[in-house]
Write a protein that holds these residues in place. Structure first.
Motif, PDB file in Angstrom:
ATOM      1  N   ILE A  44       9.372 -17.128  10.832  1.00 45.01           N
ATOM      2  CA  ILE A  44       8.929 -16.205   9.785  1.00 45.01           C
ATOM      3  C   ILE A  44       7.491 -16.499   9.383  1.00 45.01           C
ATOM      4  O   ILE A  44       6.685 -15.579   9.182  1.00 45.01           O
ATOM      5  N   TYR A  76       4.668 -13.592   9.821  1.00 49.06           N
ATOM      6  CA  TYR A  76       3.922 -13.161   8.639  1.00 49.06           C
ATOM      7  C   TYR A  76       2.432 -13.457   8.819  1.00 49.06           C
ATOM      8  O   TYR A  76       1.571 -12.621   8.500  1.00 49.06           O
ATOM      9  N   GLN A 115       7.623  -8.405   6.515  1.00 51.31           N
ATOM     10  CA  GLN A 115       7.429  -9.844   6.681  1.00 51.31           C
ATOM     11  C   GLN A 115       7.351 -10.549   5.333  1.00 51.31           C
ATOM     12  O   GLN A 115       7.800 -11.698   5.197  1.00 51.31           O
ATOM     13  N   THR A 142      12.353 -10.105   9.319  1.00 52.60           N
ATOM     14  CA  THR A 142      11.204 -10.480  10.158  1.00 52.60           C
ATOM     15  C   THR A 142      11.256  -9.760  11.501  1.00 52.60           C
ATOM     16  O   THR A 142      10.218  -9.392  12.064  1.00 52.60           O
TER      17      THR A 142
END
Length: 456
Positions: A76, A80, A63, A44
């Motif tokens: 995360i 993302y 991601q 990440t």
């Protein structure tokens, strides 16, 4: 790096990233992940680094790796969701943000970004309905209000939007100017007063919003206007403006100051959409006109098309709204068409080095300012431009203008339709899907062939 322990390599990568040494961080992340491909935290981090450097597809890949390894980690999920928002994958971004809020309801920024995703899909009313109660619930989070303002702008709720837009001063990205004069608000009588109008944000924003300056004069005010250097000659001569310059003085005869972006609040009541005033008529000096005619004279019998492919390289979303000069090259094959590059900026070197200047005349690199650019626009039969300041200038000139828009267009152009009430001479061409410039340029070439056929 071969003799480093994996633990120290991980530390080195993270420390380099935090310190801004992205080249070193990338090398260390690469070496570390080759040995430890299941470290979600480093994946990440790498994705965040890719995003910072404009490698958005690579950021999504990194991601996704992190997410598959640790699907319920807040950091995360956030990272993302952010890259998915960037790339127009709004539905999945919303899904991740809603899940993150279930894990941690205190992460208020997700509410702002859910509204932003809804707006990105053109669902303005849904975004407004979602964000309005959140603004009331989280009055100390200006980003929620800012996203509400953009949704209201997209919906055409200009009265509400430009008032909600006051939240921009609280985001930390811009600050209220420190002026030795009182700040004018729309409720104060300004008849007989002198108002100093200050620029805000980009060149295009100033051209767009200058249409509201004459309304100050209609209210009986005298106007002094501050403009950045490249716009001074173009904006010189706005009817009723007493003075225009690059820098005000504390000794100027000024009663109040106001930001240009706040002028629409004079026109639109709190609950009004209202009628958008026409654009200003830019000033095009005779010197610039003569220069433009000399540059285009050899092509007087051709259908002349001025093209621009990028806006300011420092604008954080420029990578999405801009494209390369090579997208225009197929249009040079259209019979009786001559393209002129009106672009001036850091991406000019690639245009000059690959031979494109032989097919598209380099008309913009020697411009002194936007007045020179405007003069060349007036010599064109058509302008085709990315969403940048040149679009606003061409639209203000009333020159036939085709604006090439990415999937998440500026609020003036909204997310659908071929026209905008802000510039009647414009025709809008949009991406069919995120990052797909090929299809939109195919449509533009077909339209150009039709236009030239009619003109001939």
């Amino acid at each position: 790096m071969a003799d480093m322990t994996t633990a120290s390599l991980r530390t080195q990568a993270v420390d380099a990233h935090k310190s801004g040494d992205l080249k070193q961080a990338l090398a260390a992340y690469t070496a570390y992940l080759a040995q430890h491909p299941n470290d979600a935290g480093i994946w990440t981090n790498l994705g965040a680094l890719y995003r910072t450097t404009g490698r958005h597809d690579m950021a999504r890949s990194a991601q996704l790796r992190a997410y598959r390894l640790t699907p319920d980690a807040k950091g995360i999920l956030n990272n993302y969701a952010n890259i998915l928002s960037d790339l127009g994958e709004y539905a999945q971004s919303i899904e991740l943000r809603e899940r993150s809020l279930e894990i941690d309801p205190s992460h208020v920024m997700h509410h702002a970004m859910i509204g932003r995703c809804l707006r990105g899909m053109g669902r303005y009313r849904e975004a407004i309905d979602y964000l309005a109660p959140k603004v009331a619930a989280y009055p100390d989070e200006p980003e929620v209000a800012l996203q509400l303002a953009f949704a209201q702008l997209g919906a055409g709720d200009y009265g509400a939007a430009f008032r909600t837009y006051d939240a921009r001063w609280e985001t930390g990205e811009i600050s209220l100017p420190k002026m030795p004069f009182p700040h004018w608000t729309d409720g104060t009588d300004i008849s007989g007063k002198t108002i100093l109008v200050l620029p805000e944000q980009g060149f295009g924003d100033m051209v767009l919003m200058s249409r509201f300056i004459p309304l100050l004069i209609q209210k009986g005010a005298r106007v002094r206007l501050v403009a950045k250097g490249p716009l001074l000659r173009l904006l010189d001569g706005i009817e009723g403006v007493d003075w225009i310059g690059a820098k005000p003085s504390a000794d100027d005869p000024v009663d109040y100051w106001v930001s240009l972006m706040d002028l629409p609040k004079m026109v639109f009541g709190p609950q009004e959409a209202g009628v958008v005033p026409p654009p200003i008529s830019p000033n095009v000096p005779e010197e610039s006109i003569l220069r433009a005619k000399s540059m285009t004279g050899a092509h007087k019998d051709m259908f002349k098309v001025g093209v621009v492919w990028s806006g300011s390289a420092t604008y954080k979303a420029n990578a999405f709204r801009s494209f390369t000069h090579r997208e225009f090259l197929p249009m040079t094959e259209v019979a009786n068409v001559q393209l002129f590059s009106l672009y001036k900026g850091p991406f000019l070197e690639a245009f000059q080095n690959d031979g494109s200047a032989a097919l598209m005349v380099d008309a913009g690199s020697s411009d002194k300012d936007f007045a020179d650019c405007a003069a060349k626009m007036r010599e064109m039969d058509l302008i085709i431009t990315s969403d940048t300041a040149t679009a606003h200038i061409a639209g203000s000139l009333g020159v036939p203008t085709w604006v090439v828009l990415h999937w998440d267009a500026f609020w003036v152009y909204r997310h659908s339709g071929e026209t905008t009430q802000w510039y009647p001479s414009m025709r809008l061409f949009r991406q069919d899907k995120p990052l797909d410039w090929a299809s939109v340029f195919t449509k533009i070439r077909t339209a150009l062939e039709e236009e030239v056929s009619r003109d001939g």
